[in-house]
Design a protein around this motif. Structure first.
Motif, short mmCIF file in Angstrom:
data_model
loop_
_atom_site.label_atom_id
_atom_site.label_comp_id
_atom_site.label_asym_id
_atom_site.label_seq_id
_atom_site.Cartn_x
_atom_site.Cartn_y
_atom_site.Cartn_z
N MET A 1 7.22 -1.50 -4.07
CA MET A 1 6.93 -1.38 -2.64
C MET A 1 7.47 -0.05 -2.12
O MET A 1 8.64 0.29 -2.36
N PRO A 2 6.66 0.73 -1.39
CA PRO A 2 7.15 1.99 -0.83
C PRO A 2 8.39 1.78 0.05
O PRO A 2 8.48 0.77 0.77
N ARG B 1 0.83 -1.20 0.00
CA ARG B 1 0.00 0.00 0.00
C ARG B 1 0.86 1.25 0.00
O ARG B 1 1.96 1.28 0.55
N ARG B 2 0.34 2.33 -0.62
CA ARG B 2 1.08 3.58 -0.72
C ARG B 2 1.28 4.20 0.67
O ARG B 2 0.47 4.02 1.57
N ARG B 3 2.38 4.96 0.81
CA ARG B 3 2.69 5.64 2.07
C ARG B 3 2.76 7.15 1.78
O ARG B 3 3.84 7.75 1.74
N TYR B 4 1.59 7.74 1.57
CA TYR B 4 1.54 9.14 1.12
C TYR B 4 2.15 10.11 2.14
O TYR B 4 2.87 11.04 1.77
N ASP C 1 -0.55 5.76 -6.48
CA ASP C 1 -1.27 4.72 -7.21
C ASP C 1 -1.32 5.03 -8.71
O ASP C 1 -1.27 4.13 -9.54
N SER C 2 -1.41 6.32 -9.02
CA SER C 2 -1.51 6.75 -10.41
C SER C 2 -0.16 6.65 -11.12
O SER C 2 0.84 7.23 -10.67
N ALA C 3 -0.14 5.94 -12.26
CA ALA C 3 1.09 5.85 -13.04
C ALA C 3 1.51 7.22 -13.56
O ALA C 3 2.71 7.55 -13.58
N ALA C 4 0.55 8.03 -13.98
CA ALA C 4 0.86 9.36 -14.50
C ALA C 4 1.48 10.25 -13.42
O ALA C 4 2.45 10.97 -13.68
N TRP C 5 0.93 10.21 -12.21
CA TRP C 5 1.49 11.00 -11.11
C TRP C 5 2.93 10.57 -10.81
O TRP C 5 3.81 11.41 -10.59
N ASN C 6 3.16 9.28 -10.79
CA ASN C 6 4.53 8.79 -10.56
C ASN C 6 5.47 9.25 -11.66
O ASN C 6 6.59 9.71 -11.38
N ASP C 7 5.04 9.12 -12.91
CA ASP C 7 5.90 9.47 -14.04
C ASP C 7 6.26 10.95 -14.03
O ASP C 7 7.43 11.33 -14.22
N TRP C 8 5.27 11.81 -13.81
CA TRP C 8 5.54 13.24 -13.83
C TRP C 8 6.34 13.69 -12.60
O TRP C 8 7.17 14.59 -12.71
#
Length: 359
Positions: free
Chosen positions: A299-300, A36-39, A97-104
């Motif tokens: 994994m975070p 799970r993400r660790r925002y 979770d978003s691939a676009a957010w990670n990429d940018w």
């Protein structure tokens, strides 16, 4: 080890026999919620990094024409290393979770702040993850300034042989050039023939960042101090990054080009963890949990410490060697390995499963 026999197709080959090991482990890890993400963790780290960069810029302006600016250069190298770690995490899609957010996020951190191409790095790093320490497939042990395999060592030109013979001892001094090498490799990739539109946009961002940085130094400082600031920052940046990547695979088994391994063993047997507390976690950006990172790339970072005892126990249960050493011991191993390759043109770390799998 007892032989596993399928009902209809006869004896299973070793890589088939162990194919389910990773599946079982991954189900356990997923059920525990460790993917799970660790925002909160990542937003805090990103905020601290940006605040640190703001503090360095403020200190740089306030100090003015002073040799104390070299402390700012060292601090900048340290913070940019943390930026590189965050871009690494984002490129592996550990943050959102978003691939676009990670990429940018990876593009902004790597290109806009660190001054490196994330598309170049991701292409190279993906090949490494797919086949760590596999000859002809892992670019991290491919031909370069240093010879990481015996074949590369014996094929060196006479001009490079002097360096090859001493490469173990020269490894860490050469890391002072790694920062420059990363920037140059990024630009070469972005300006190659056939570069995509996104890569050309990324190139413009990287050039703007690097050009603006150098211009600011020489506008606000005398040439000598500006050159010293730039040289120290690039040298320390290369050392910090290189010292975090060096312990992970160098000196671990080399896999023959045509050899096939199941995923779990391919990742665990060729990787090395580094013992230590929070300081080592900070200095190595979580890459000290290299085995867990290779098994679960998305994994975070803060969850790698939590999953480590599970992976270690699982490997012990199934007879998979799990390697973990101290930080300075890892550097000794790397130095000795490079000297073995360079001085004797042989590899003392051949994959221990080669004979078994060839059979």
């Amino acid at each position: 080890m007892s032989q596993v026999v399928a009902d209809d197709v006869g004896p299973l080959r070793p890589q088939q026999q162990f194919a389910s090991l990773y599946t079982d482990l991954s189900h356990t890890v997923r059920d525990l919620g460790l993917l799970r993400r660790r925002y909160a963790y990542y937003w805090t780290r990103i905020g601290l990094v940006l605040a640190s960069l703001g503090g360095i810029v403020t200190g740089f302006v306030l100090l003015g024409n002073s040799w104390f600016q070299l402390f700012m250069a060292a601090a900048l190298a340290l913070v940019l290393t943390q930026v590189a770690f965050l871009s690494h995490d984002s490129a592996h899609r550990q943050i959102f979770d978003s691939a676009a957010w990670n990429d940018w996020t990876a593009r902004v951190l790597a290109g806009g702040i660190a001054g490196m191409s994330i598309t170049w790095w991701r292409s190279k790093h993906s090949k490494h993850h797919n086949a760590p320490n596999q000859v002809g497939k892992d670019p991290d042990i491919g031909p370069g300034v240093l010879a990481f395999t015996p074949d590369n060592a014996v094929r060196r030109s006479s001009a490079a042989q002097w360096l090859t013979d001493r490469q173990g001892w020269l490894f860490f001094p050469l890391l002072t050039l790694e920062g420059i090498s990363l920037h140059v490799s990024s630009l070469q990739h972005q300006f190659r023939r056939g570069a995509t539109r996104m890569e050309r946009i990324e190139a413009a961002v990287v050039i703007s960042r690097l050009g603006g940085y150098v211009a600011a130094l020489f506008l606000l400082l005398p040439p000598g101090k500006a050159a010293a600031f730039l040289g120290l920052q690039l040298a320390l940046f290369g050392v910090f990054l290189g010292a975090s990547f060096a312990p992970n695979h160098k000196g671990m088994p080399l896999v023959p080009a045509t050899m096939k391994l199941d995923f779990l063993r391919r990742q665990v047997l060729m990787s090395r963890n580094i013992r230590g507390g929070l300081l080592v976690d900070f200095a190595l950006g979580g890459l000290n949990y290299q085995i867990e990172h290779h098994l679960f790339p998305s994994m975070p970072r803060p969850n790698l410490r939590r999953v480590q005892p599970i992976v270690r126990e699982y490997c012990a249960k199934h007879g998979v060697k799990y390697t973990e050493v101290g930080l300075f011991e890892s550097y000794r191993i790397v130095t000795d390995y490079l000297n073995n390759v360079g001085l004797r043109a042989r590899d003392p770390f051949q994959c221990p499963l080669t004979a078994q799998y060839r059979a």
